[in-house]
Every structure is written in structure tokens, then in C-alpha cells.
Design an enzyme around this catalytic site. Structure first.
Site, short mmCIF file in Angstrom:
data_model
loop_
_atom_site.label_atom_id
_atom_site.label_comp_id
_atom_site.label_asym_id
_atom_site.label_seq_id
_atom_site.Cartn_x
_atom_site.Cartn_y
_atom_site.Cartn_z
N GLY A 1 0.83 -1.21 0.00
CA GLY A 1 0.00 0.00 0.00
C GLY A 1 0.86 1.25 0.00
O GLY A 1 0.41 2.31 0.44
N SER B 1 -5.46 -0.67 14.03
CA SER B 1 -6.31 0.52 14.13
C SER B 1 -6.93 0.58 15.51
O SER B 1 -7.06 -0.46 16.18
CB SER B 1 -7.42 0.46 13.07
N TYR C 1 -14.19 -4.70 9.57
CA TYR C 1 -12.93 -3.95 9.60
C TYR C 1 -12.28 -4.07 10.98
O TYR C 1 -11.08 -4.35 11.09
CB TYR C 1 -13.20 -2.48 9.27
N GLY D 1 -1.70 7.60 0.26
CA GLY D 1 -1.96 7.85 1.67
C GLY D 1 -0.76 7.71 2.57
O GLY D 1 0.35 8.14 2.24
N GLY E 1 0.93 5.05 3.31
CA GLY E 1 1.96 4.21 2.73
C GLY E 1 2.91 4.99 1.84
O GLY E 1 4.12 4.74 1.85
#
Length: 327
Positions: free
Chosen positions: A44, A177, A202, A48, A50
Site C-alpha cells: 500500500g 487501528s 474492519y 496515503g 503508505g
């Protein structure tokens, strides 16, 4: 009418206070470490957080491999990194974490063509785009955020082990997260559709990453590889577009203003990848560039072991393969 204006004024002040507190307590990576001769992989790493991570590591002189499933995005990101850092040693490779075949092909390519792998940053992930199964029979959100990362990390372990040393172990970073706190360990229903709210899926995936990191750290004791999890905080990335684009746009603006930009969100992963003391611990959970405590359910050894076995079954990783990986 007066009461409404008063409530709005109180909410605005409250949000400003929260924003000022957040901005003043965001951790920043202070390491000045150079990375000439080192190879890092950022999944990734094309957008963003990454992309911010990849740019920072390239600026330190590392060979940087960025991976994502979108060719145009990857080519563009590589060009941007090279232009901004003047480091030509940046390579883009296709990787679709929603496909076990793609993960195995990608890992085989890395093992065949790279002499070393010093830092693996598992940053790739999706928000809540769909409630559907992949061709591998796993839930799309779970496979991209967890199962694909689980398989790829294990397949790359031989190169990480070969590269690491006692004084400078290889490092694996797993991006979790704050929403891991809402995650549930329901093995029988992880990959069902029309069962969970997508935000719950998620949260489940991010909880799984922490438990995976915990179990992997135990299995890597005595090996020159460390693995740690990071919570980047609330970051205004395009992951919020996966639900509703209009709502996502305003959410990104709100979070960027009061919480973290992508650059700020990248700091904890960079700290864990670069800081000397962070390289001396394994199986930890970092937030704002410091060791923190995840939710109690993320600290259960028994659950971590059960998750490991179930994950091996789902990604078709045999015990014989595992023996070879850890040999």
C-alpha cells in the site's frame, strides 16, 4: 433558537479543544537513521500513509519496494517518490492481497530477486467497500486486511531471517487501528456475508493483526526478526471513500483538521521501523510513537494460537511449508 446556537457553539469549541489536544500529542518519528544498503517493502506504499512512509524511507537512502494491485497508481507513485527524493532505487510491484495466488506469486518474486529484506511494512488495507467473498472464499475485507498479510509475511520470513542480525534485526510492522477495540473473535462467522456491519468486519480484521503479531513474535524468539503492531490513529486517507464518497470527503476534511494528516499518521510506523529501542522489542503495540496497550481481547495467548491455526487452514499453508519457513 438561542438554545440551538448555544449547542452549536459548545460543539464547535469542544471540537477545537479536541483538535488542539490531538495535534499537540501526535507522536513524531525523531530517528535520523540512514538506510543505504537496506531494502524495505511497503504494501500500500502508493497512496496515503503508505506513500508518505515510502517517501521517507527512500529519502533515507533505502532501496524501496512499493506494492499495490493498481498498475497506473503504482507507476505514478514510483515516479513521485523518485522525483521528490532523488532516489532512483525505487521499484513498484503488483500485489493483490485479495488473491492468494497473487500473494504467492509476489512473495516468490521477492525471494527470487531480492538479496535482502530489512523492513517489511504491512500498511495496505481497505475500509468498508463491499460485503462479499473473494474467489478464495474469504470475506474481501478480512482477506485484504488480514489473511493476505498473514500469508505474505510468513512467505517472506526466510529472507527477513537471512537479512537480520543480532545488532540489527529485520523488522515487521503490522498496521492495526483503534477500531480493533470493537473487533470480535468469532471464527465460525468471520467470512460470512450479510452477517456483520462492514465496520465490524474492519474491526475484526484489525484485531486479528494484533493477535497475529503476538503469536508470530512468540514463534520468532531467538531469531533476528522482530514484529510489532502500530495504531496510526485517526488519519484522513481515501479509506473513508470506500463507504460513501461524499460523506468520505467531509470525514477526511474533518479528520485532517482535528486529528491526523497522512504524514502525521505515518510517524508511528516510521518510528517502529527506524528507532533503535523499537528494534529491541517484539510483540508490542505502538501508538503515537510509544508502546501502548491494545484491548484486553488482543492480549489472549490462547486466542492467538487458535487464530494462527485457522488462518493457516484458510490460506492453504501446510505444516510442511511452515517447517521450511521457520527452519
Amino acid at each position: 433558537m438561542y438554545e440551538i446556537f448555544l449547542i452549536i457553539a459548545i460543539l464547535v469549541i469542544l471540537f477545537l479543544v479536541i483538535g488542539i489536544h490531538q495535534k499537540n500529542t501526535n507522536g513524531i518519528c525523531l530517528s535520523r537513521r540512514r538506510l543505504e544498503g537496506k531494502t524495505v517493502l511497503v504494501t500500500g506504499g502508493t497512496a496515503g500513509m503508505g506513500l508518505e512512509i515510502a517517501k521517507d524511507l527512500a529519502d533515507r537512502g533505502a532501496r524501496v519496494i512499493i506494492a499495490c494491485p493498481f498498475n497506473e497508481e503504482g507507476v505514478s507513485a514510483r515516479k513521485q517518490i523518485v522525483e521528490e527524493t532523488e532516489n532512483q532505487n525505487v521499484e513498484f510491484k503488483l500485489l493483490d492481497l485479495a488473491s492468494l495466488e497473487s500473494v504467492r506469486k509476489f512473495a516468490a518474486n521477492i525471494l527470487a530477486n531480492e538479496e535482502r529484506l530489512d523492513i517489511l511494512i504491512n500498511n495496505a488495507g481497505v475500509g468498508v467497500p463491499v460485503d462479499a467473498l473473494t474467489t478464495d472464499g474469504m470475506h474481501f475485507i478480512m482477506q485484504v486486511n488480514y489473511y493476505g498479510t498473514f500469508l505474505m509475511t510468513l512467505l517472506l520470513l526466510p529472507l527477513l531471517k537471512k537479512t537480520g542480525s543480532t545488532n540489527d534485526p529485520s523488522r515487521i510492522i503490522l498496521t492495526s487501528s483503534v477500531l480493533h477495540q470493537m473487533g470480535q473473535m468469532d471464527f465460525d462467522n468471520f467470512n460470512r456475508t450479510n452477517y456483520w456491519y462492514r465496520l465490524q468486519i474492519y474491526g475484526n480484521s484489525k484485531l486479528c493483526l494484533i493477535l497475529f503479531g503476538k503469536e508470530l513474535a512468540q514463534r520468532l524468539k531467538g531469531v533476528n526478526v522482530v514484529v510489532n503492531c502500530v495504531d496510526p490513529g485517526a488519519v484522513g486517507t481515501r479509506i473513508f471513500d470506500s463507504g460513501n464518497r461524499i460523506a468520505g470527503f467531509f470525514l477526511k476534511m474533518f479528520i485532517n483538521t482535528l486529528f491526523k494528516t497522512t504524514w502525521q499518521g505515518a510517524q508511528t510506523a516510521l518510528h517502529v521501523a527506524l528507532d533503535k529501542k523499537a528494534g529491541e522489542v517484539s510483540g508490542e503495540f505502538f501508538k503515537n510513537c510509544a508502546i501502548s496497550e491494545p484491548a484486553p481481547r488482543a492480549r489472549c495467548d490462547k486466542t492467538a494460537k487458535v487464530l494462527w491455526e485457522e488462518s493457516m487452514r484458510l490460506v492453504n499453508l501446510s505444516n510442511d511449508e511452515l517447517v521450511q519457513i521457520f527452519r
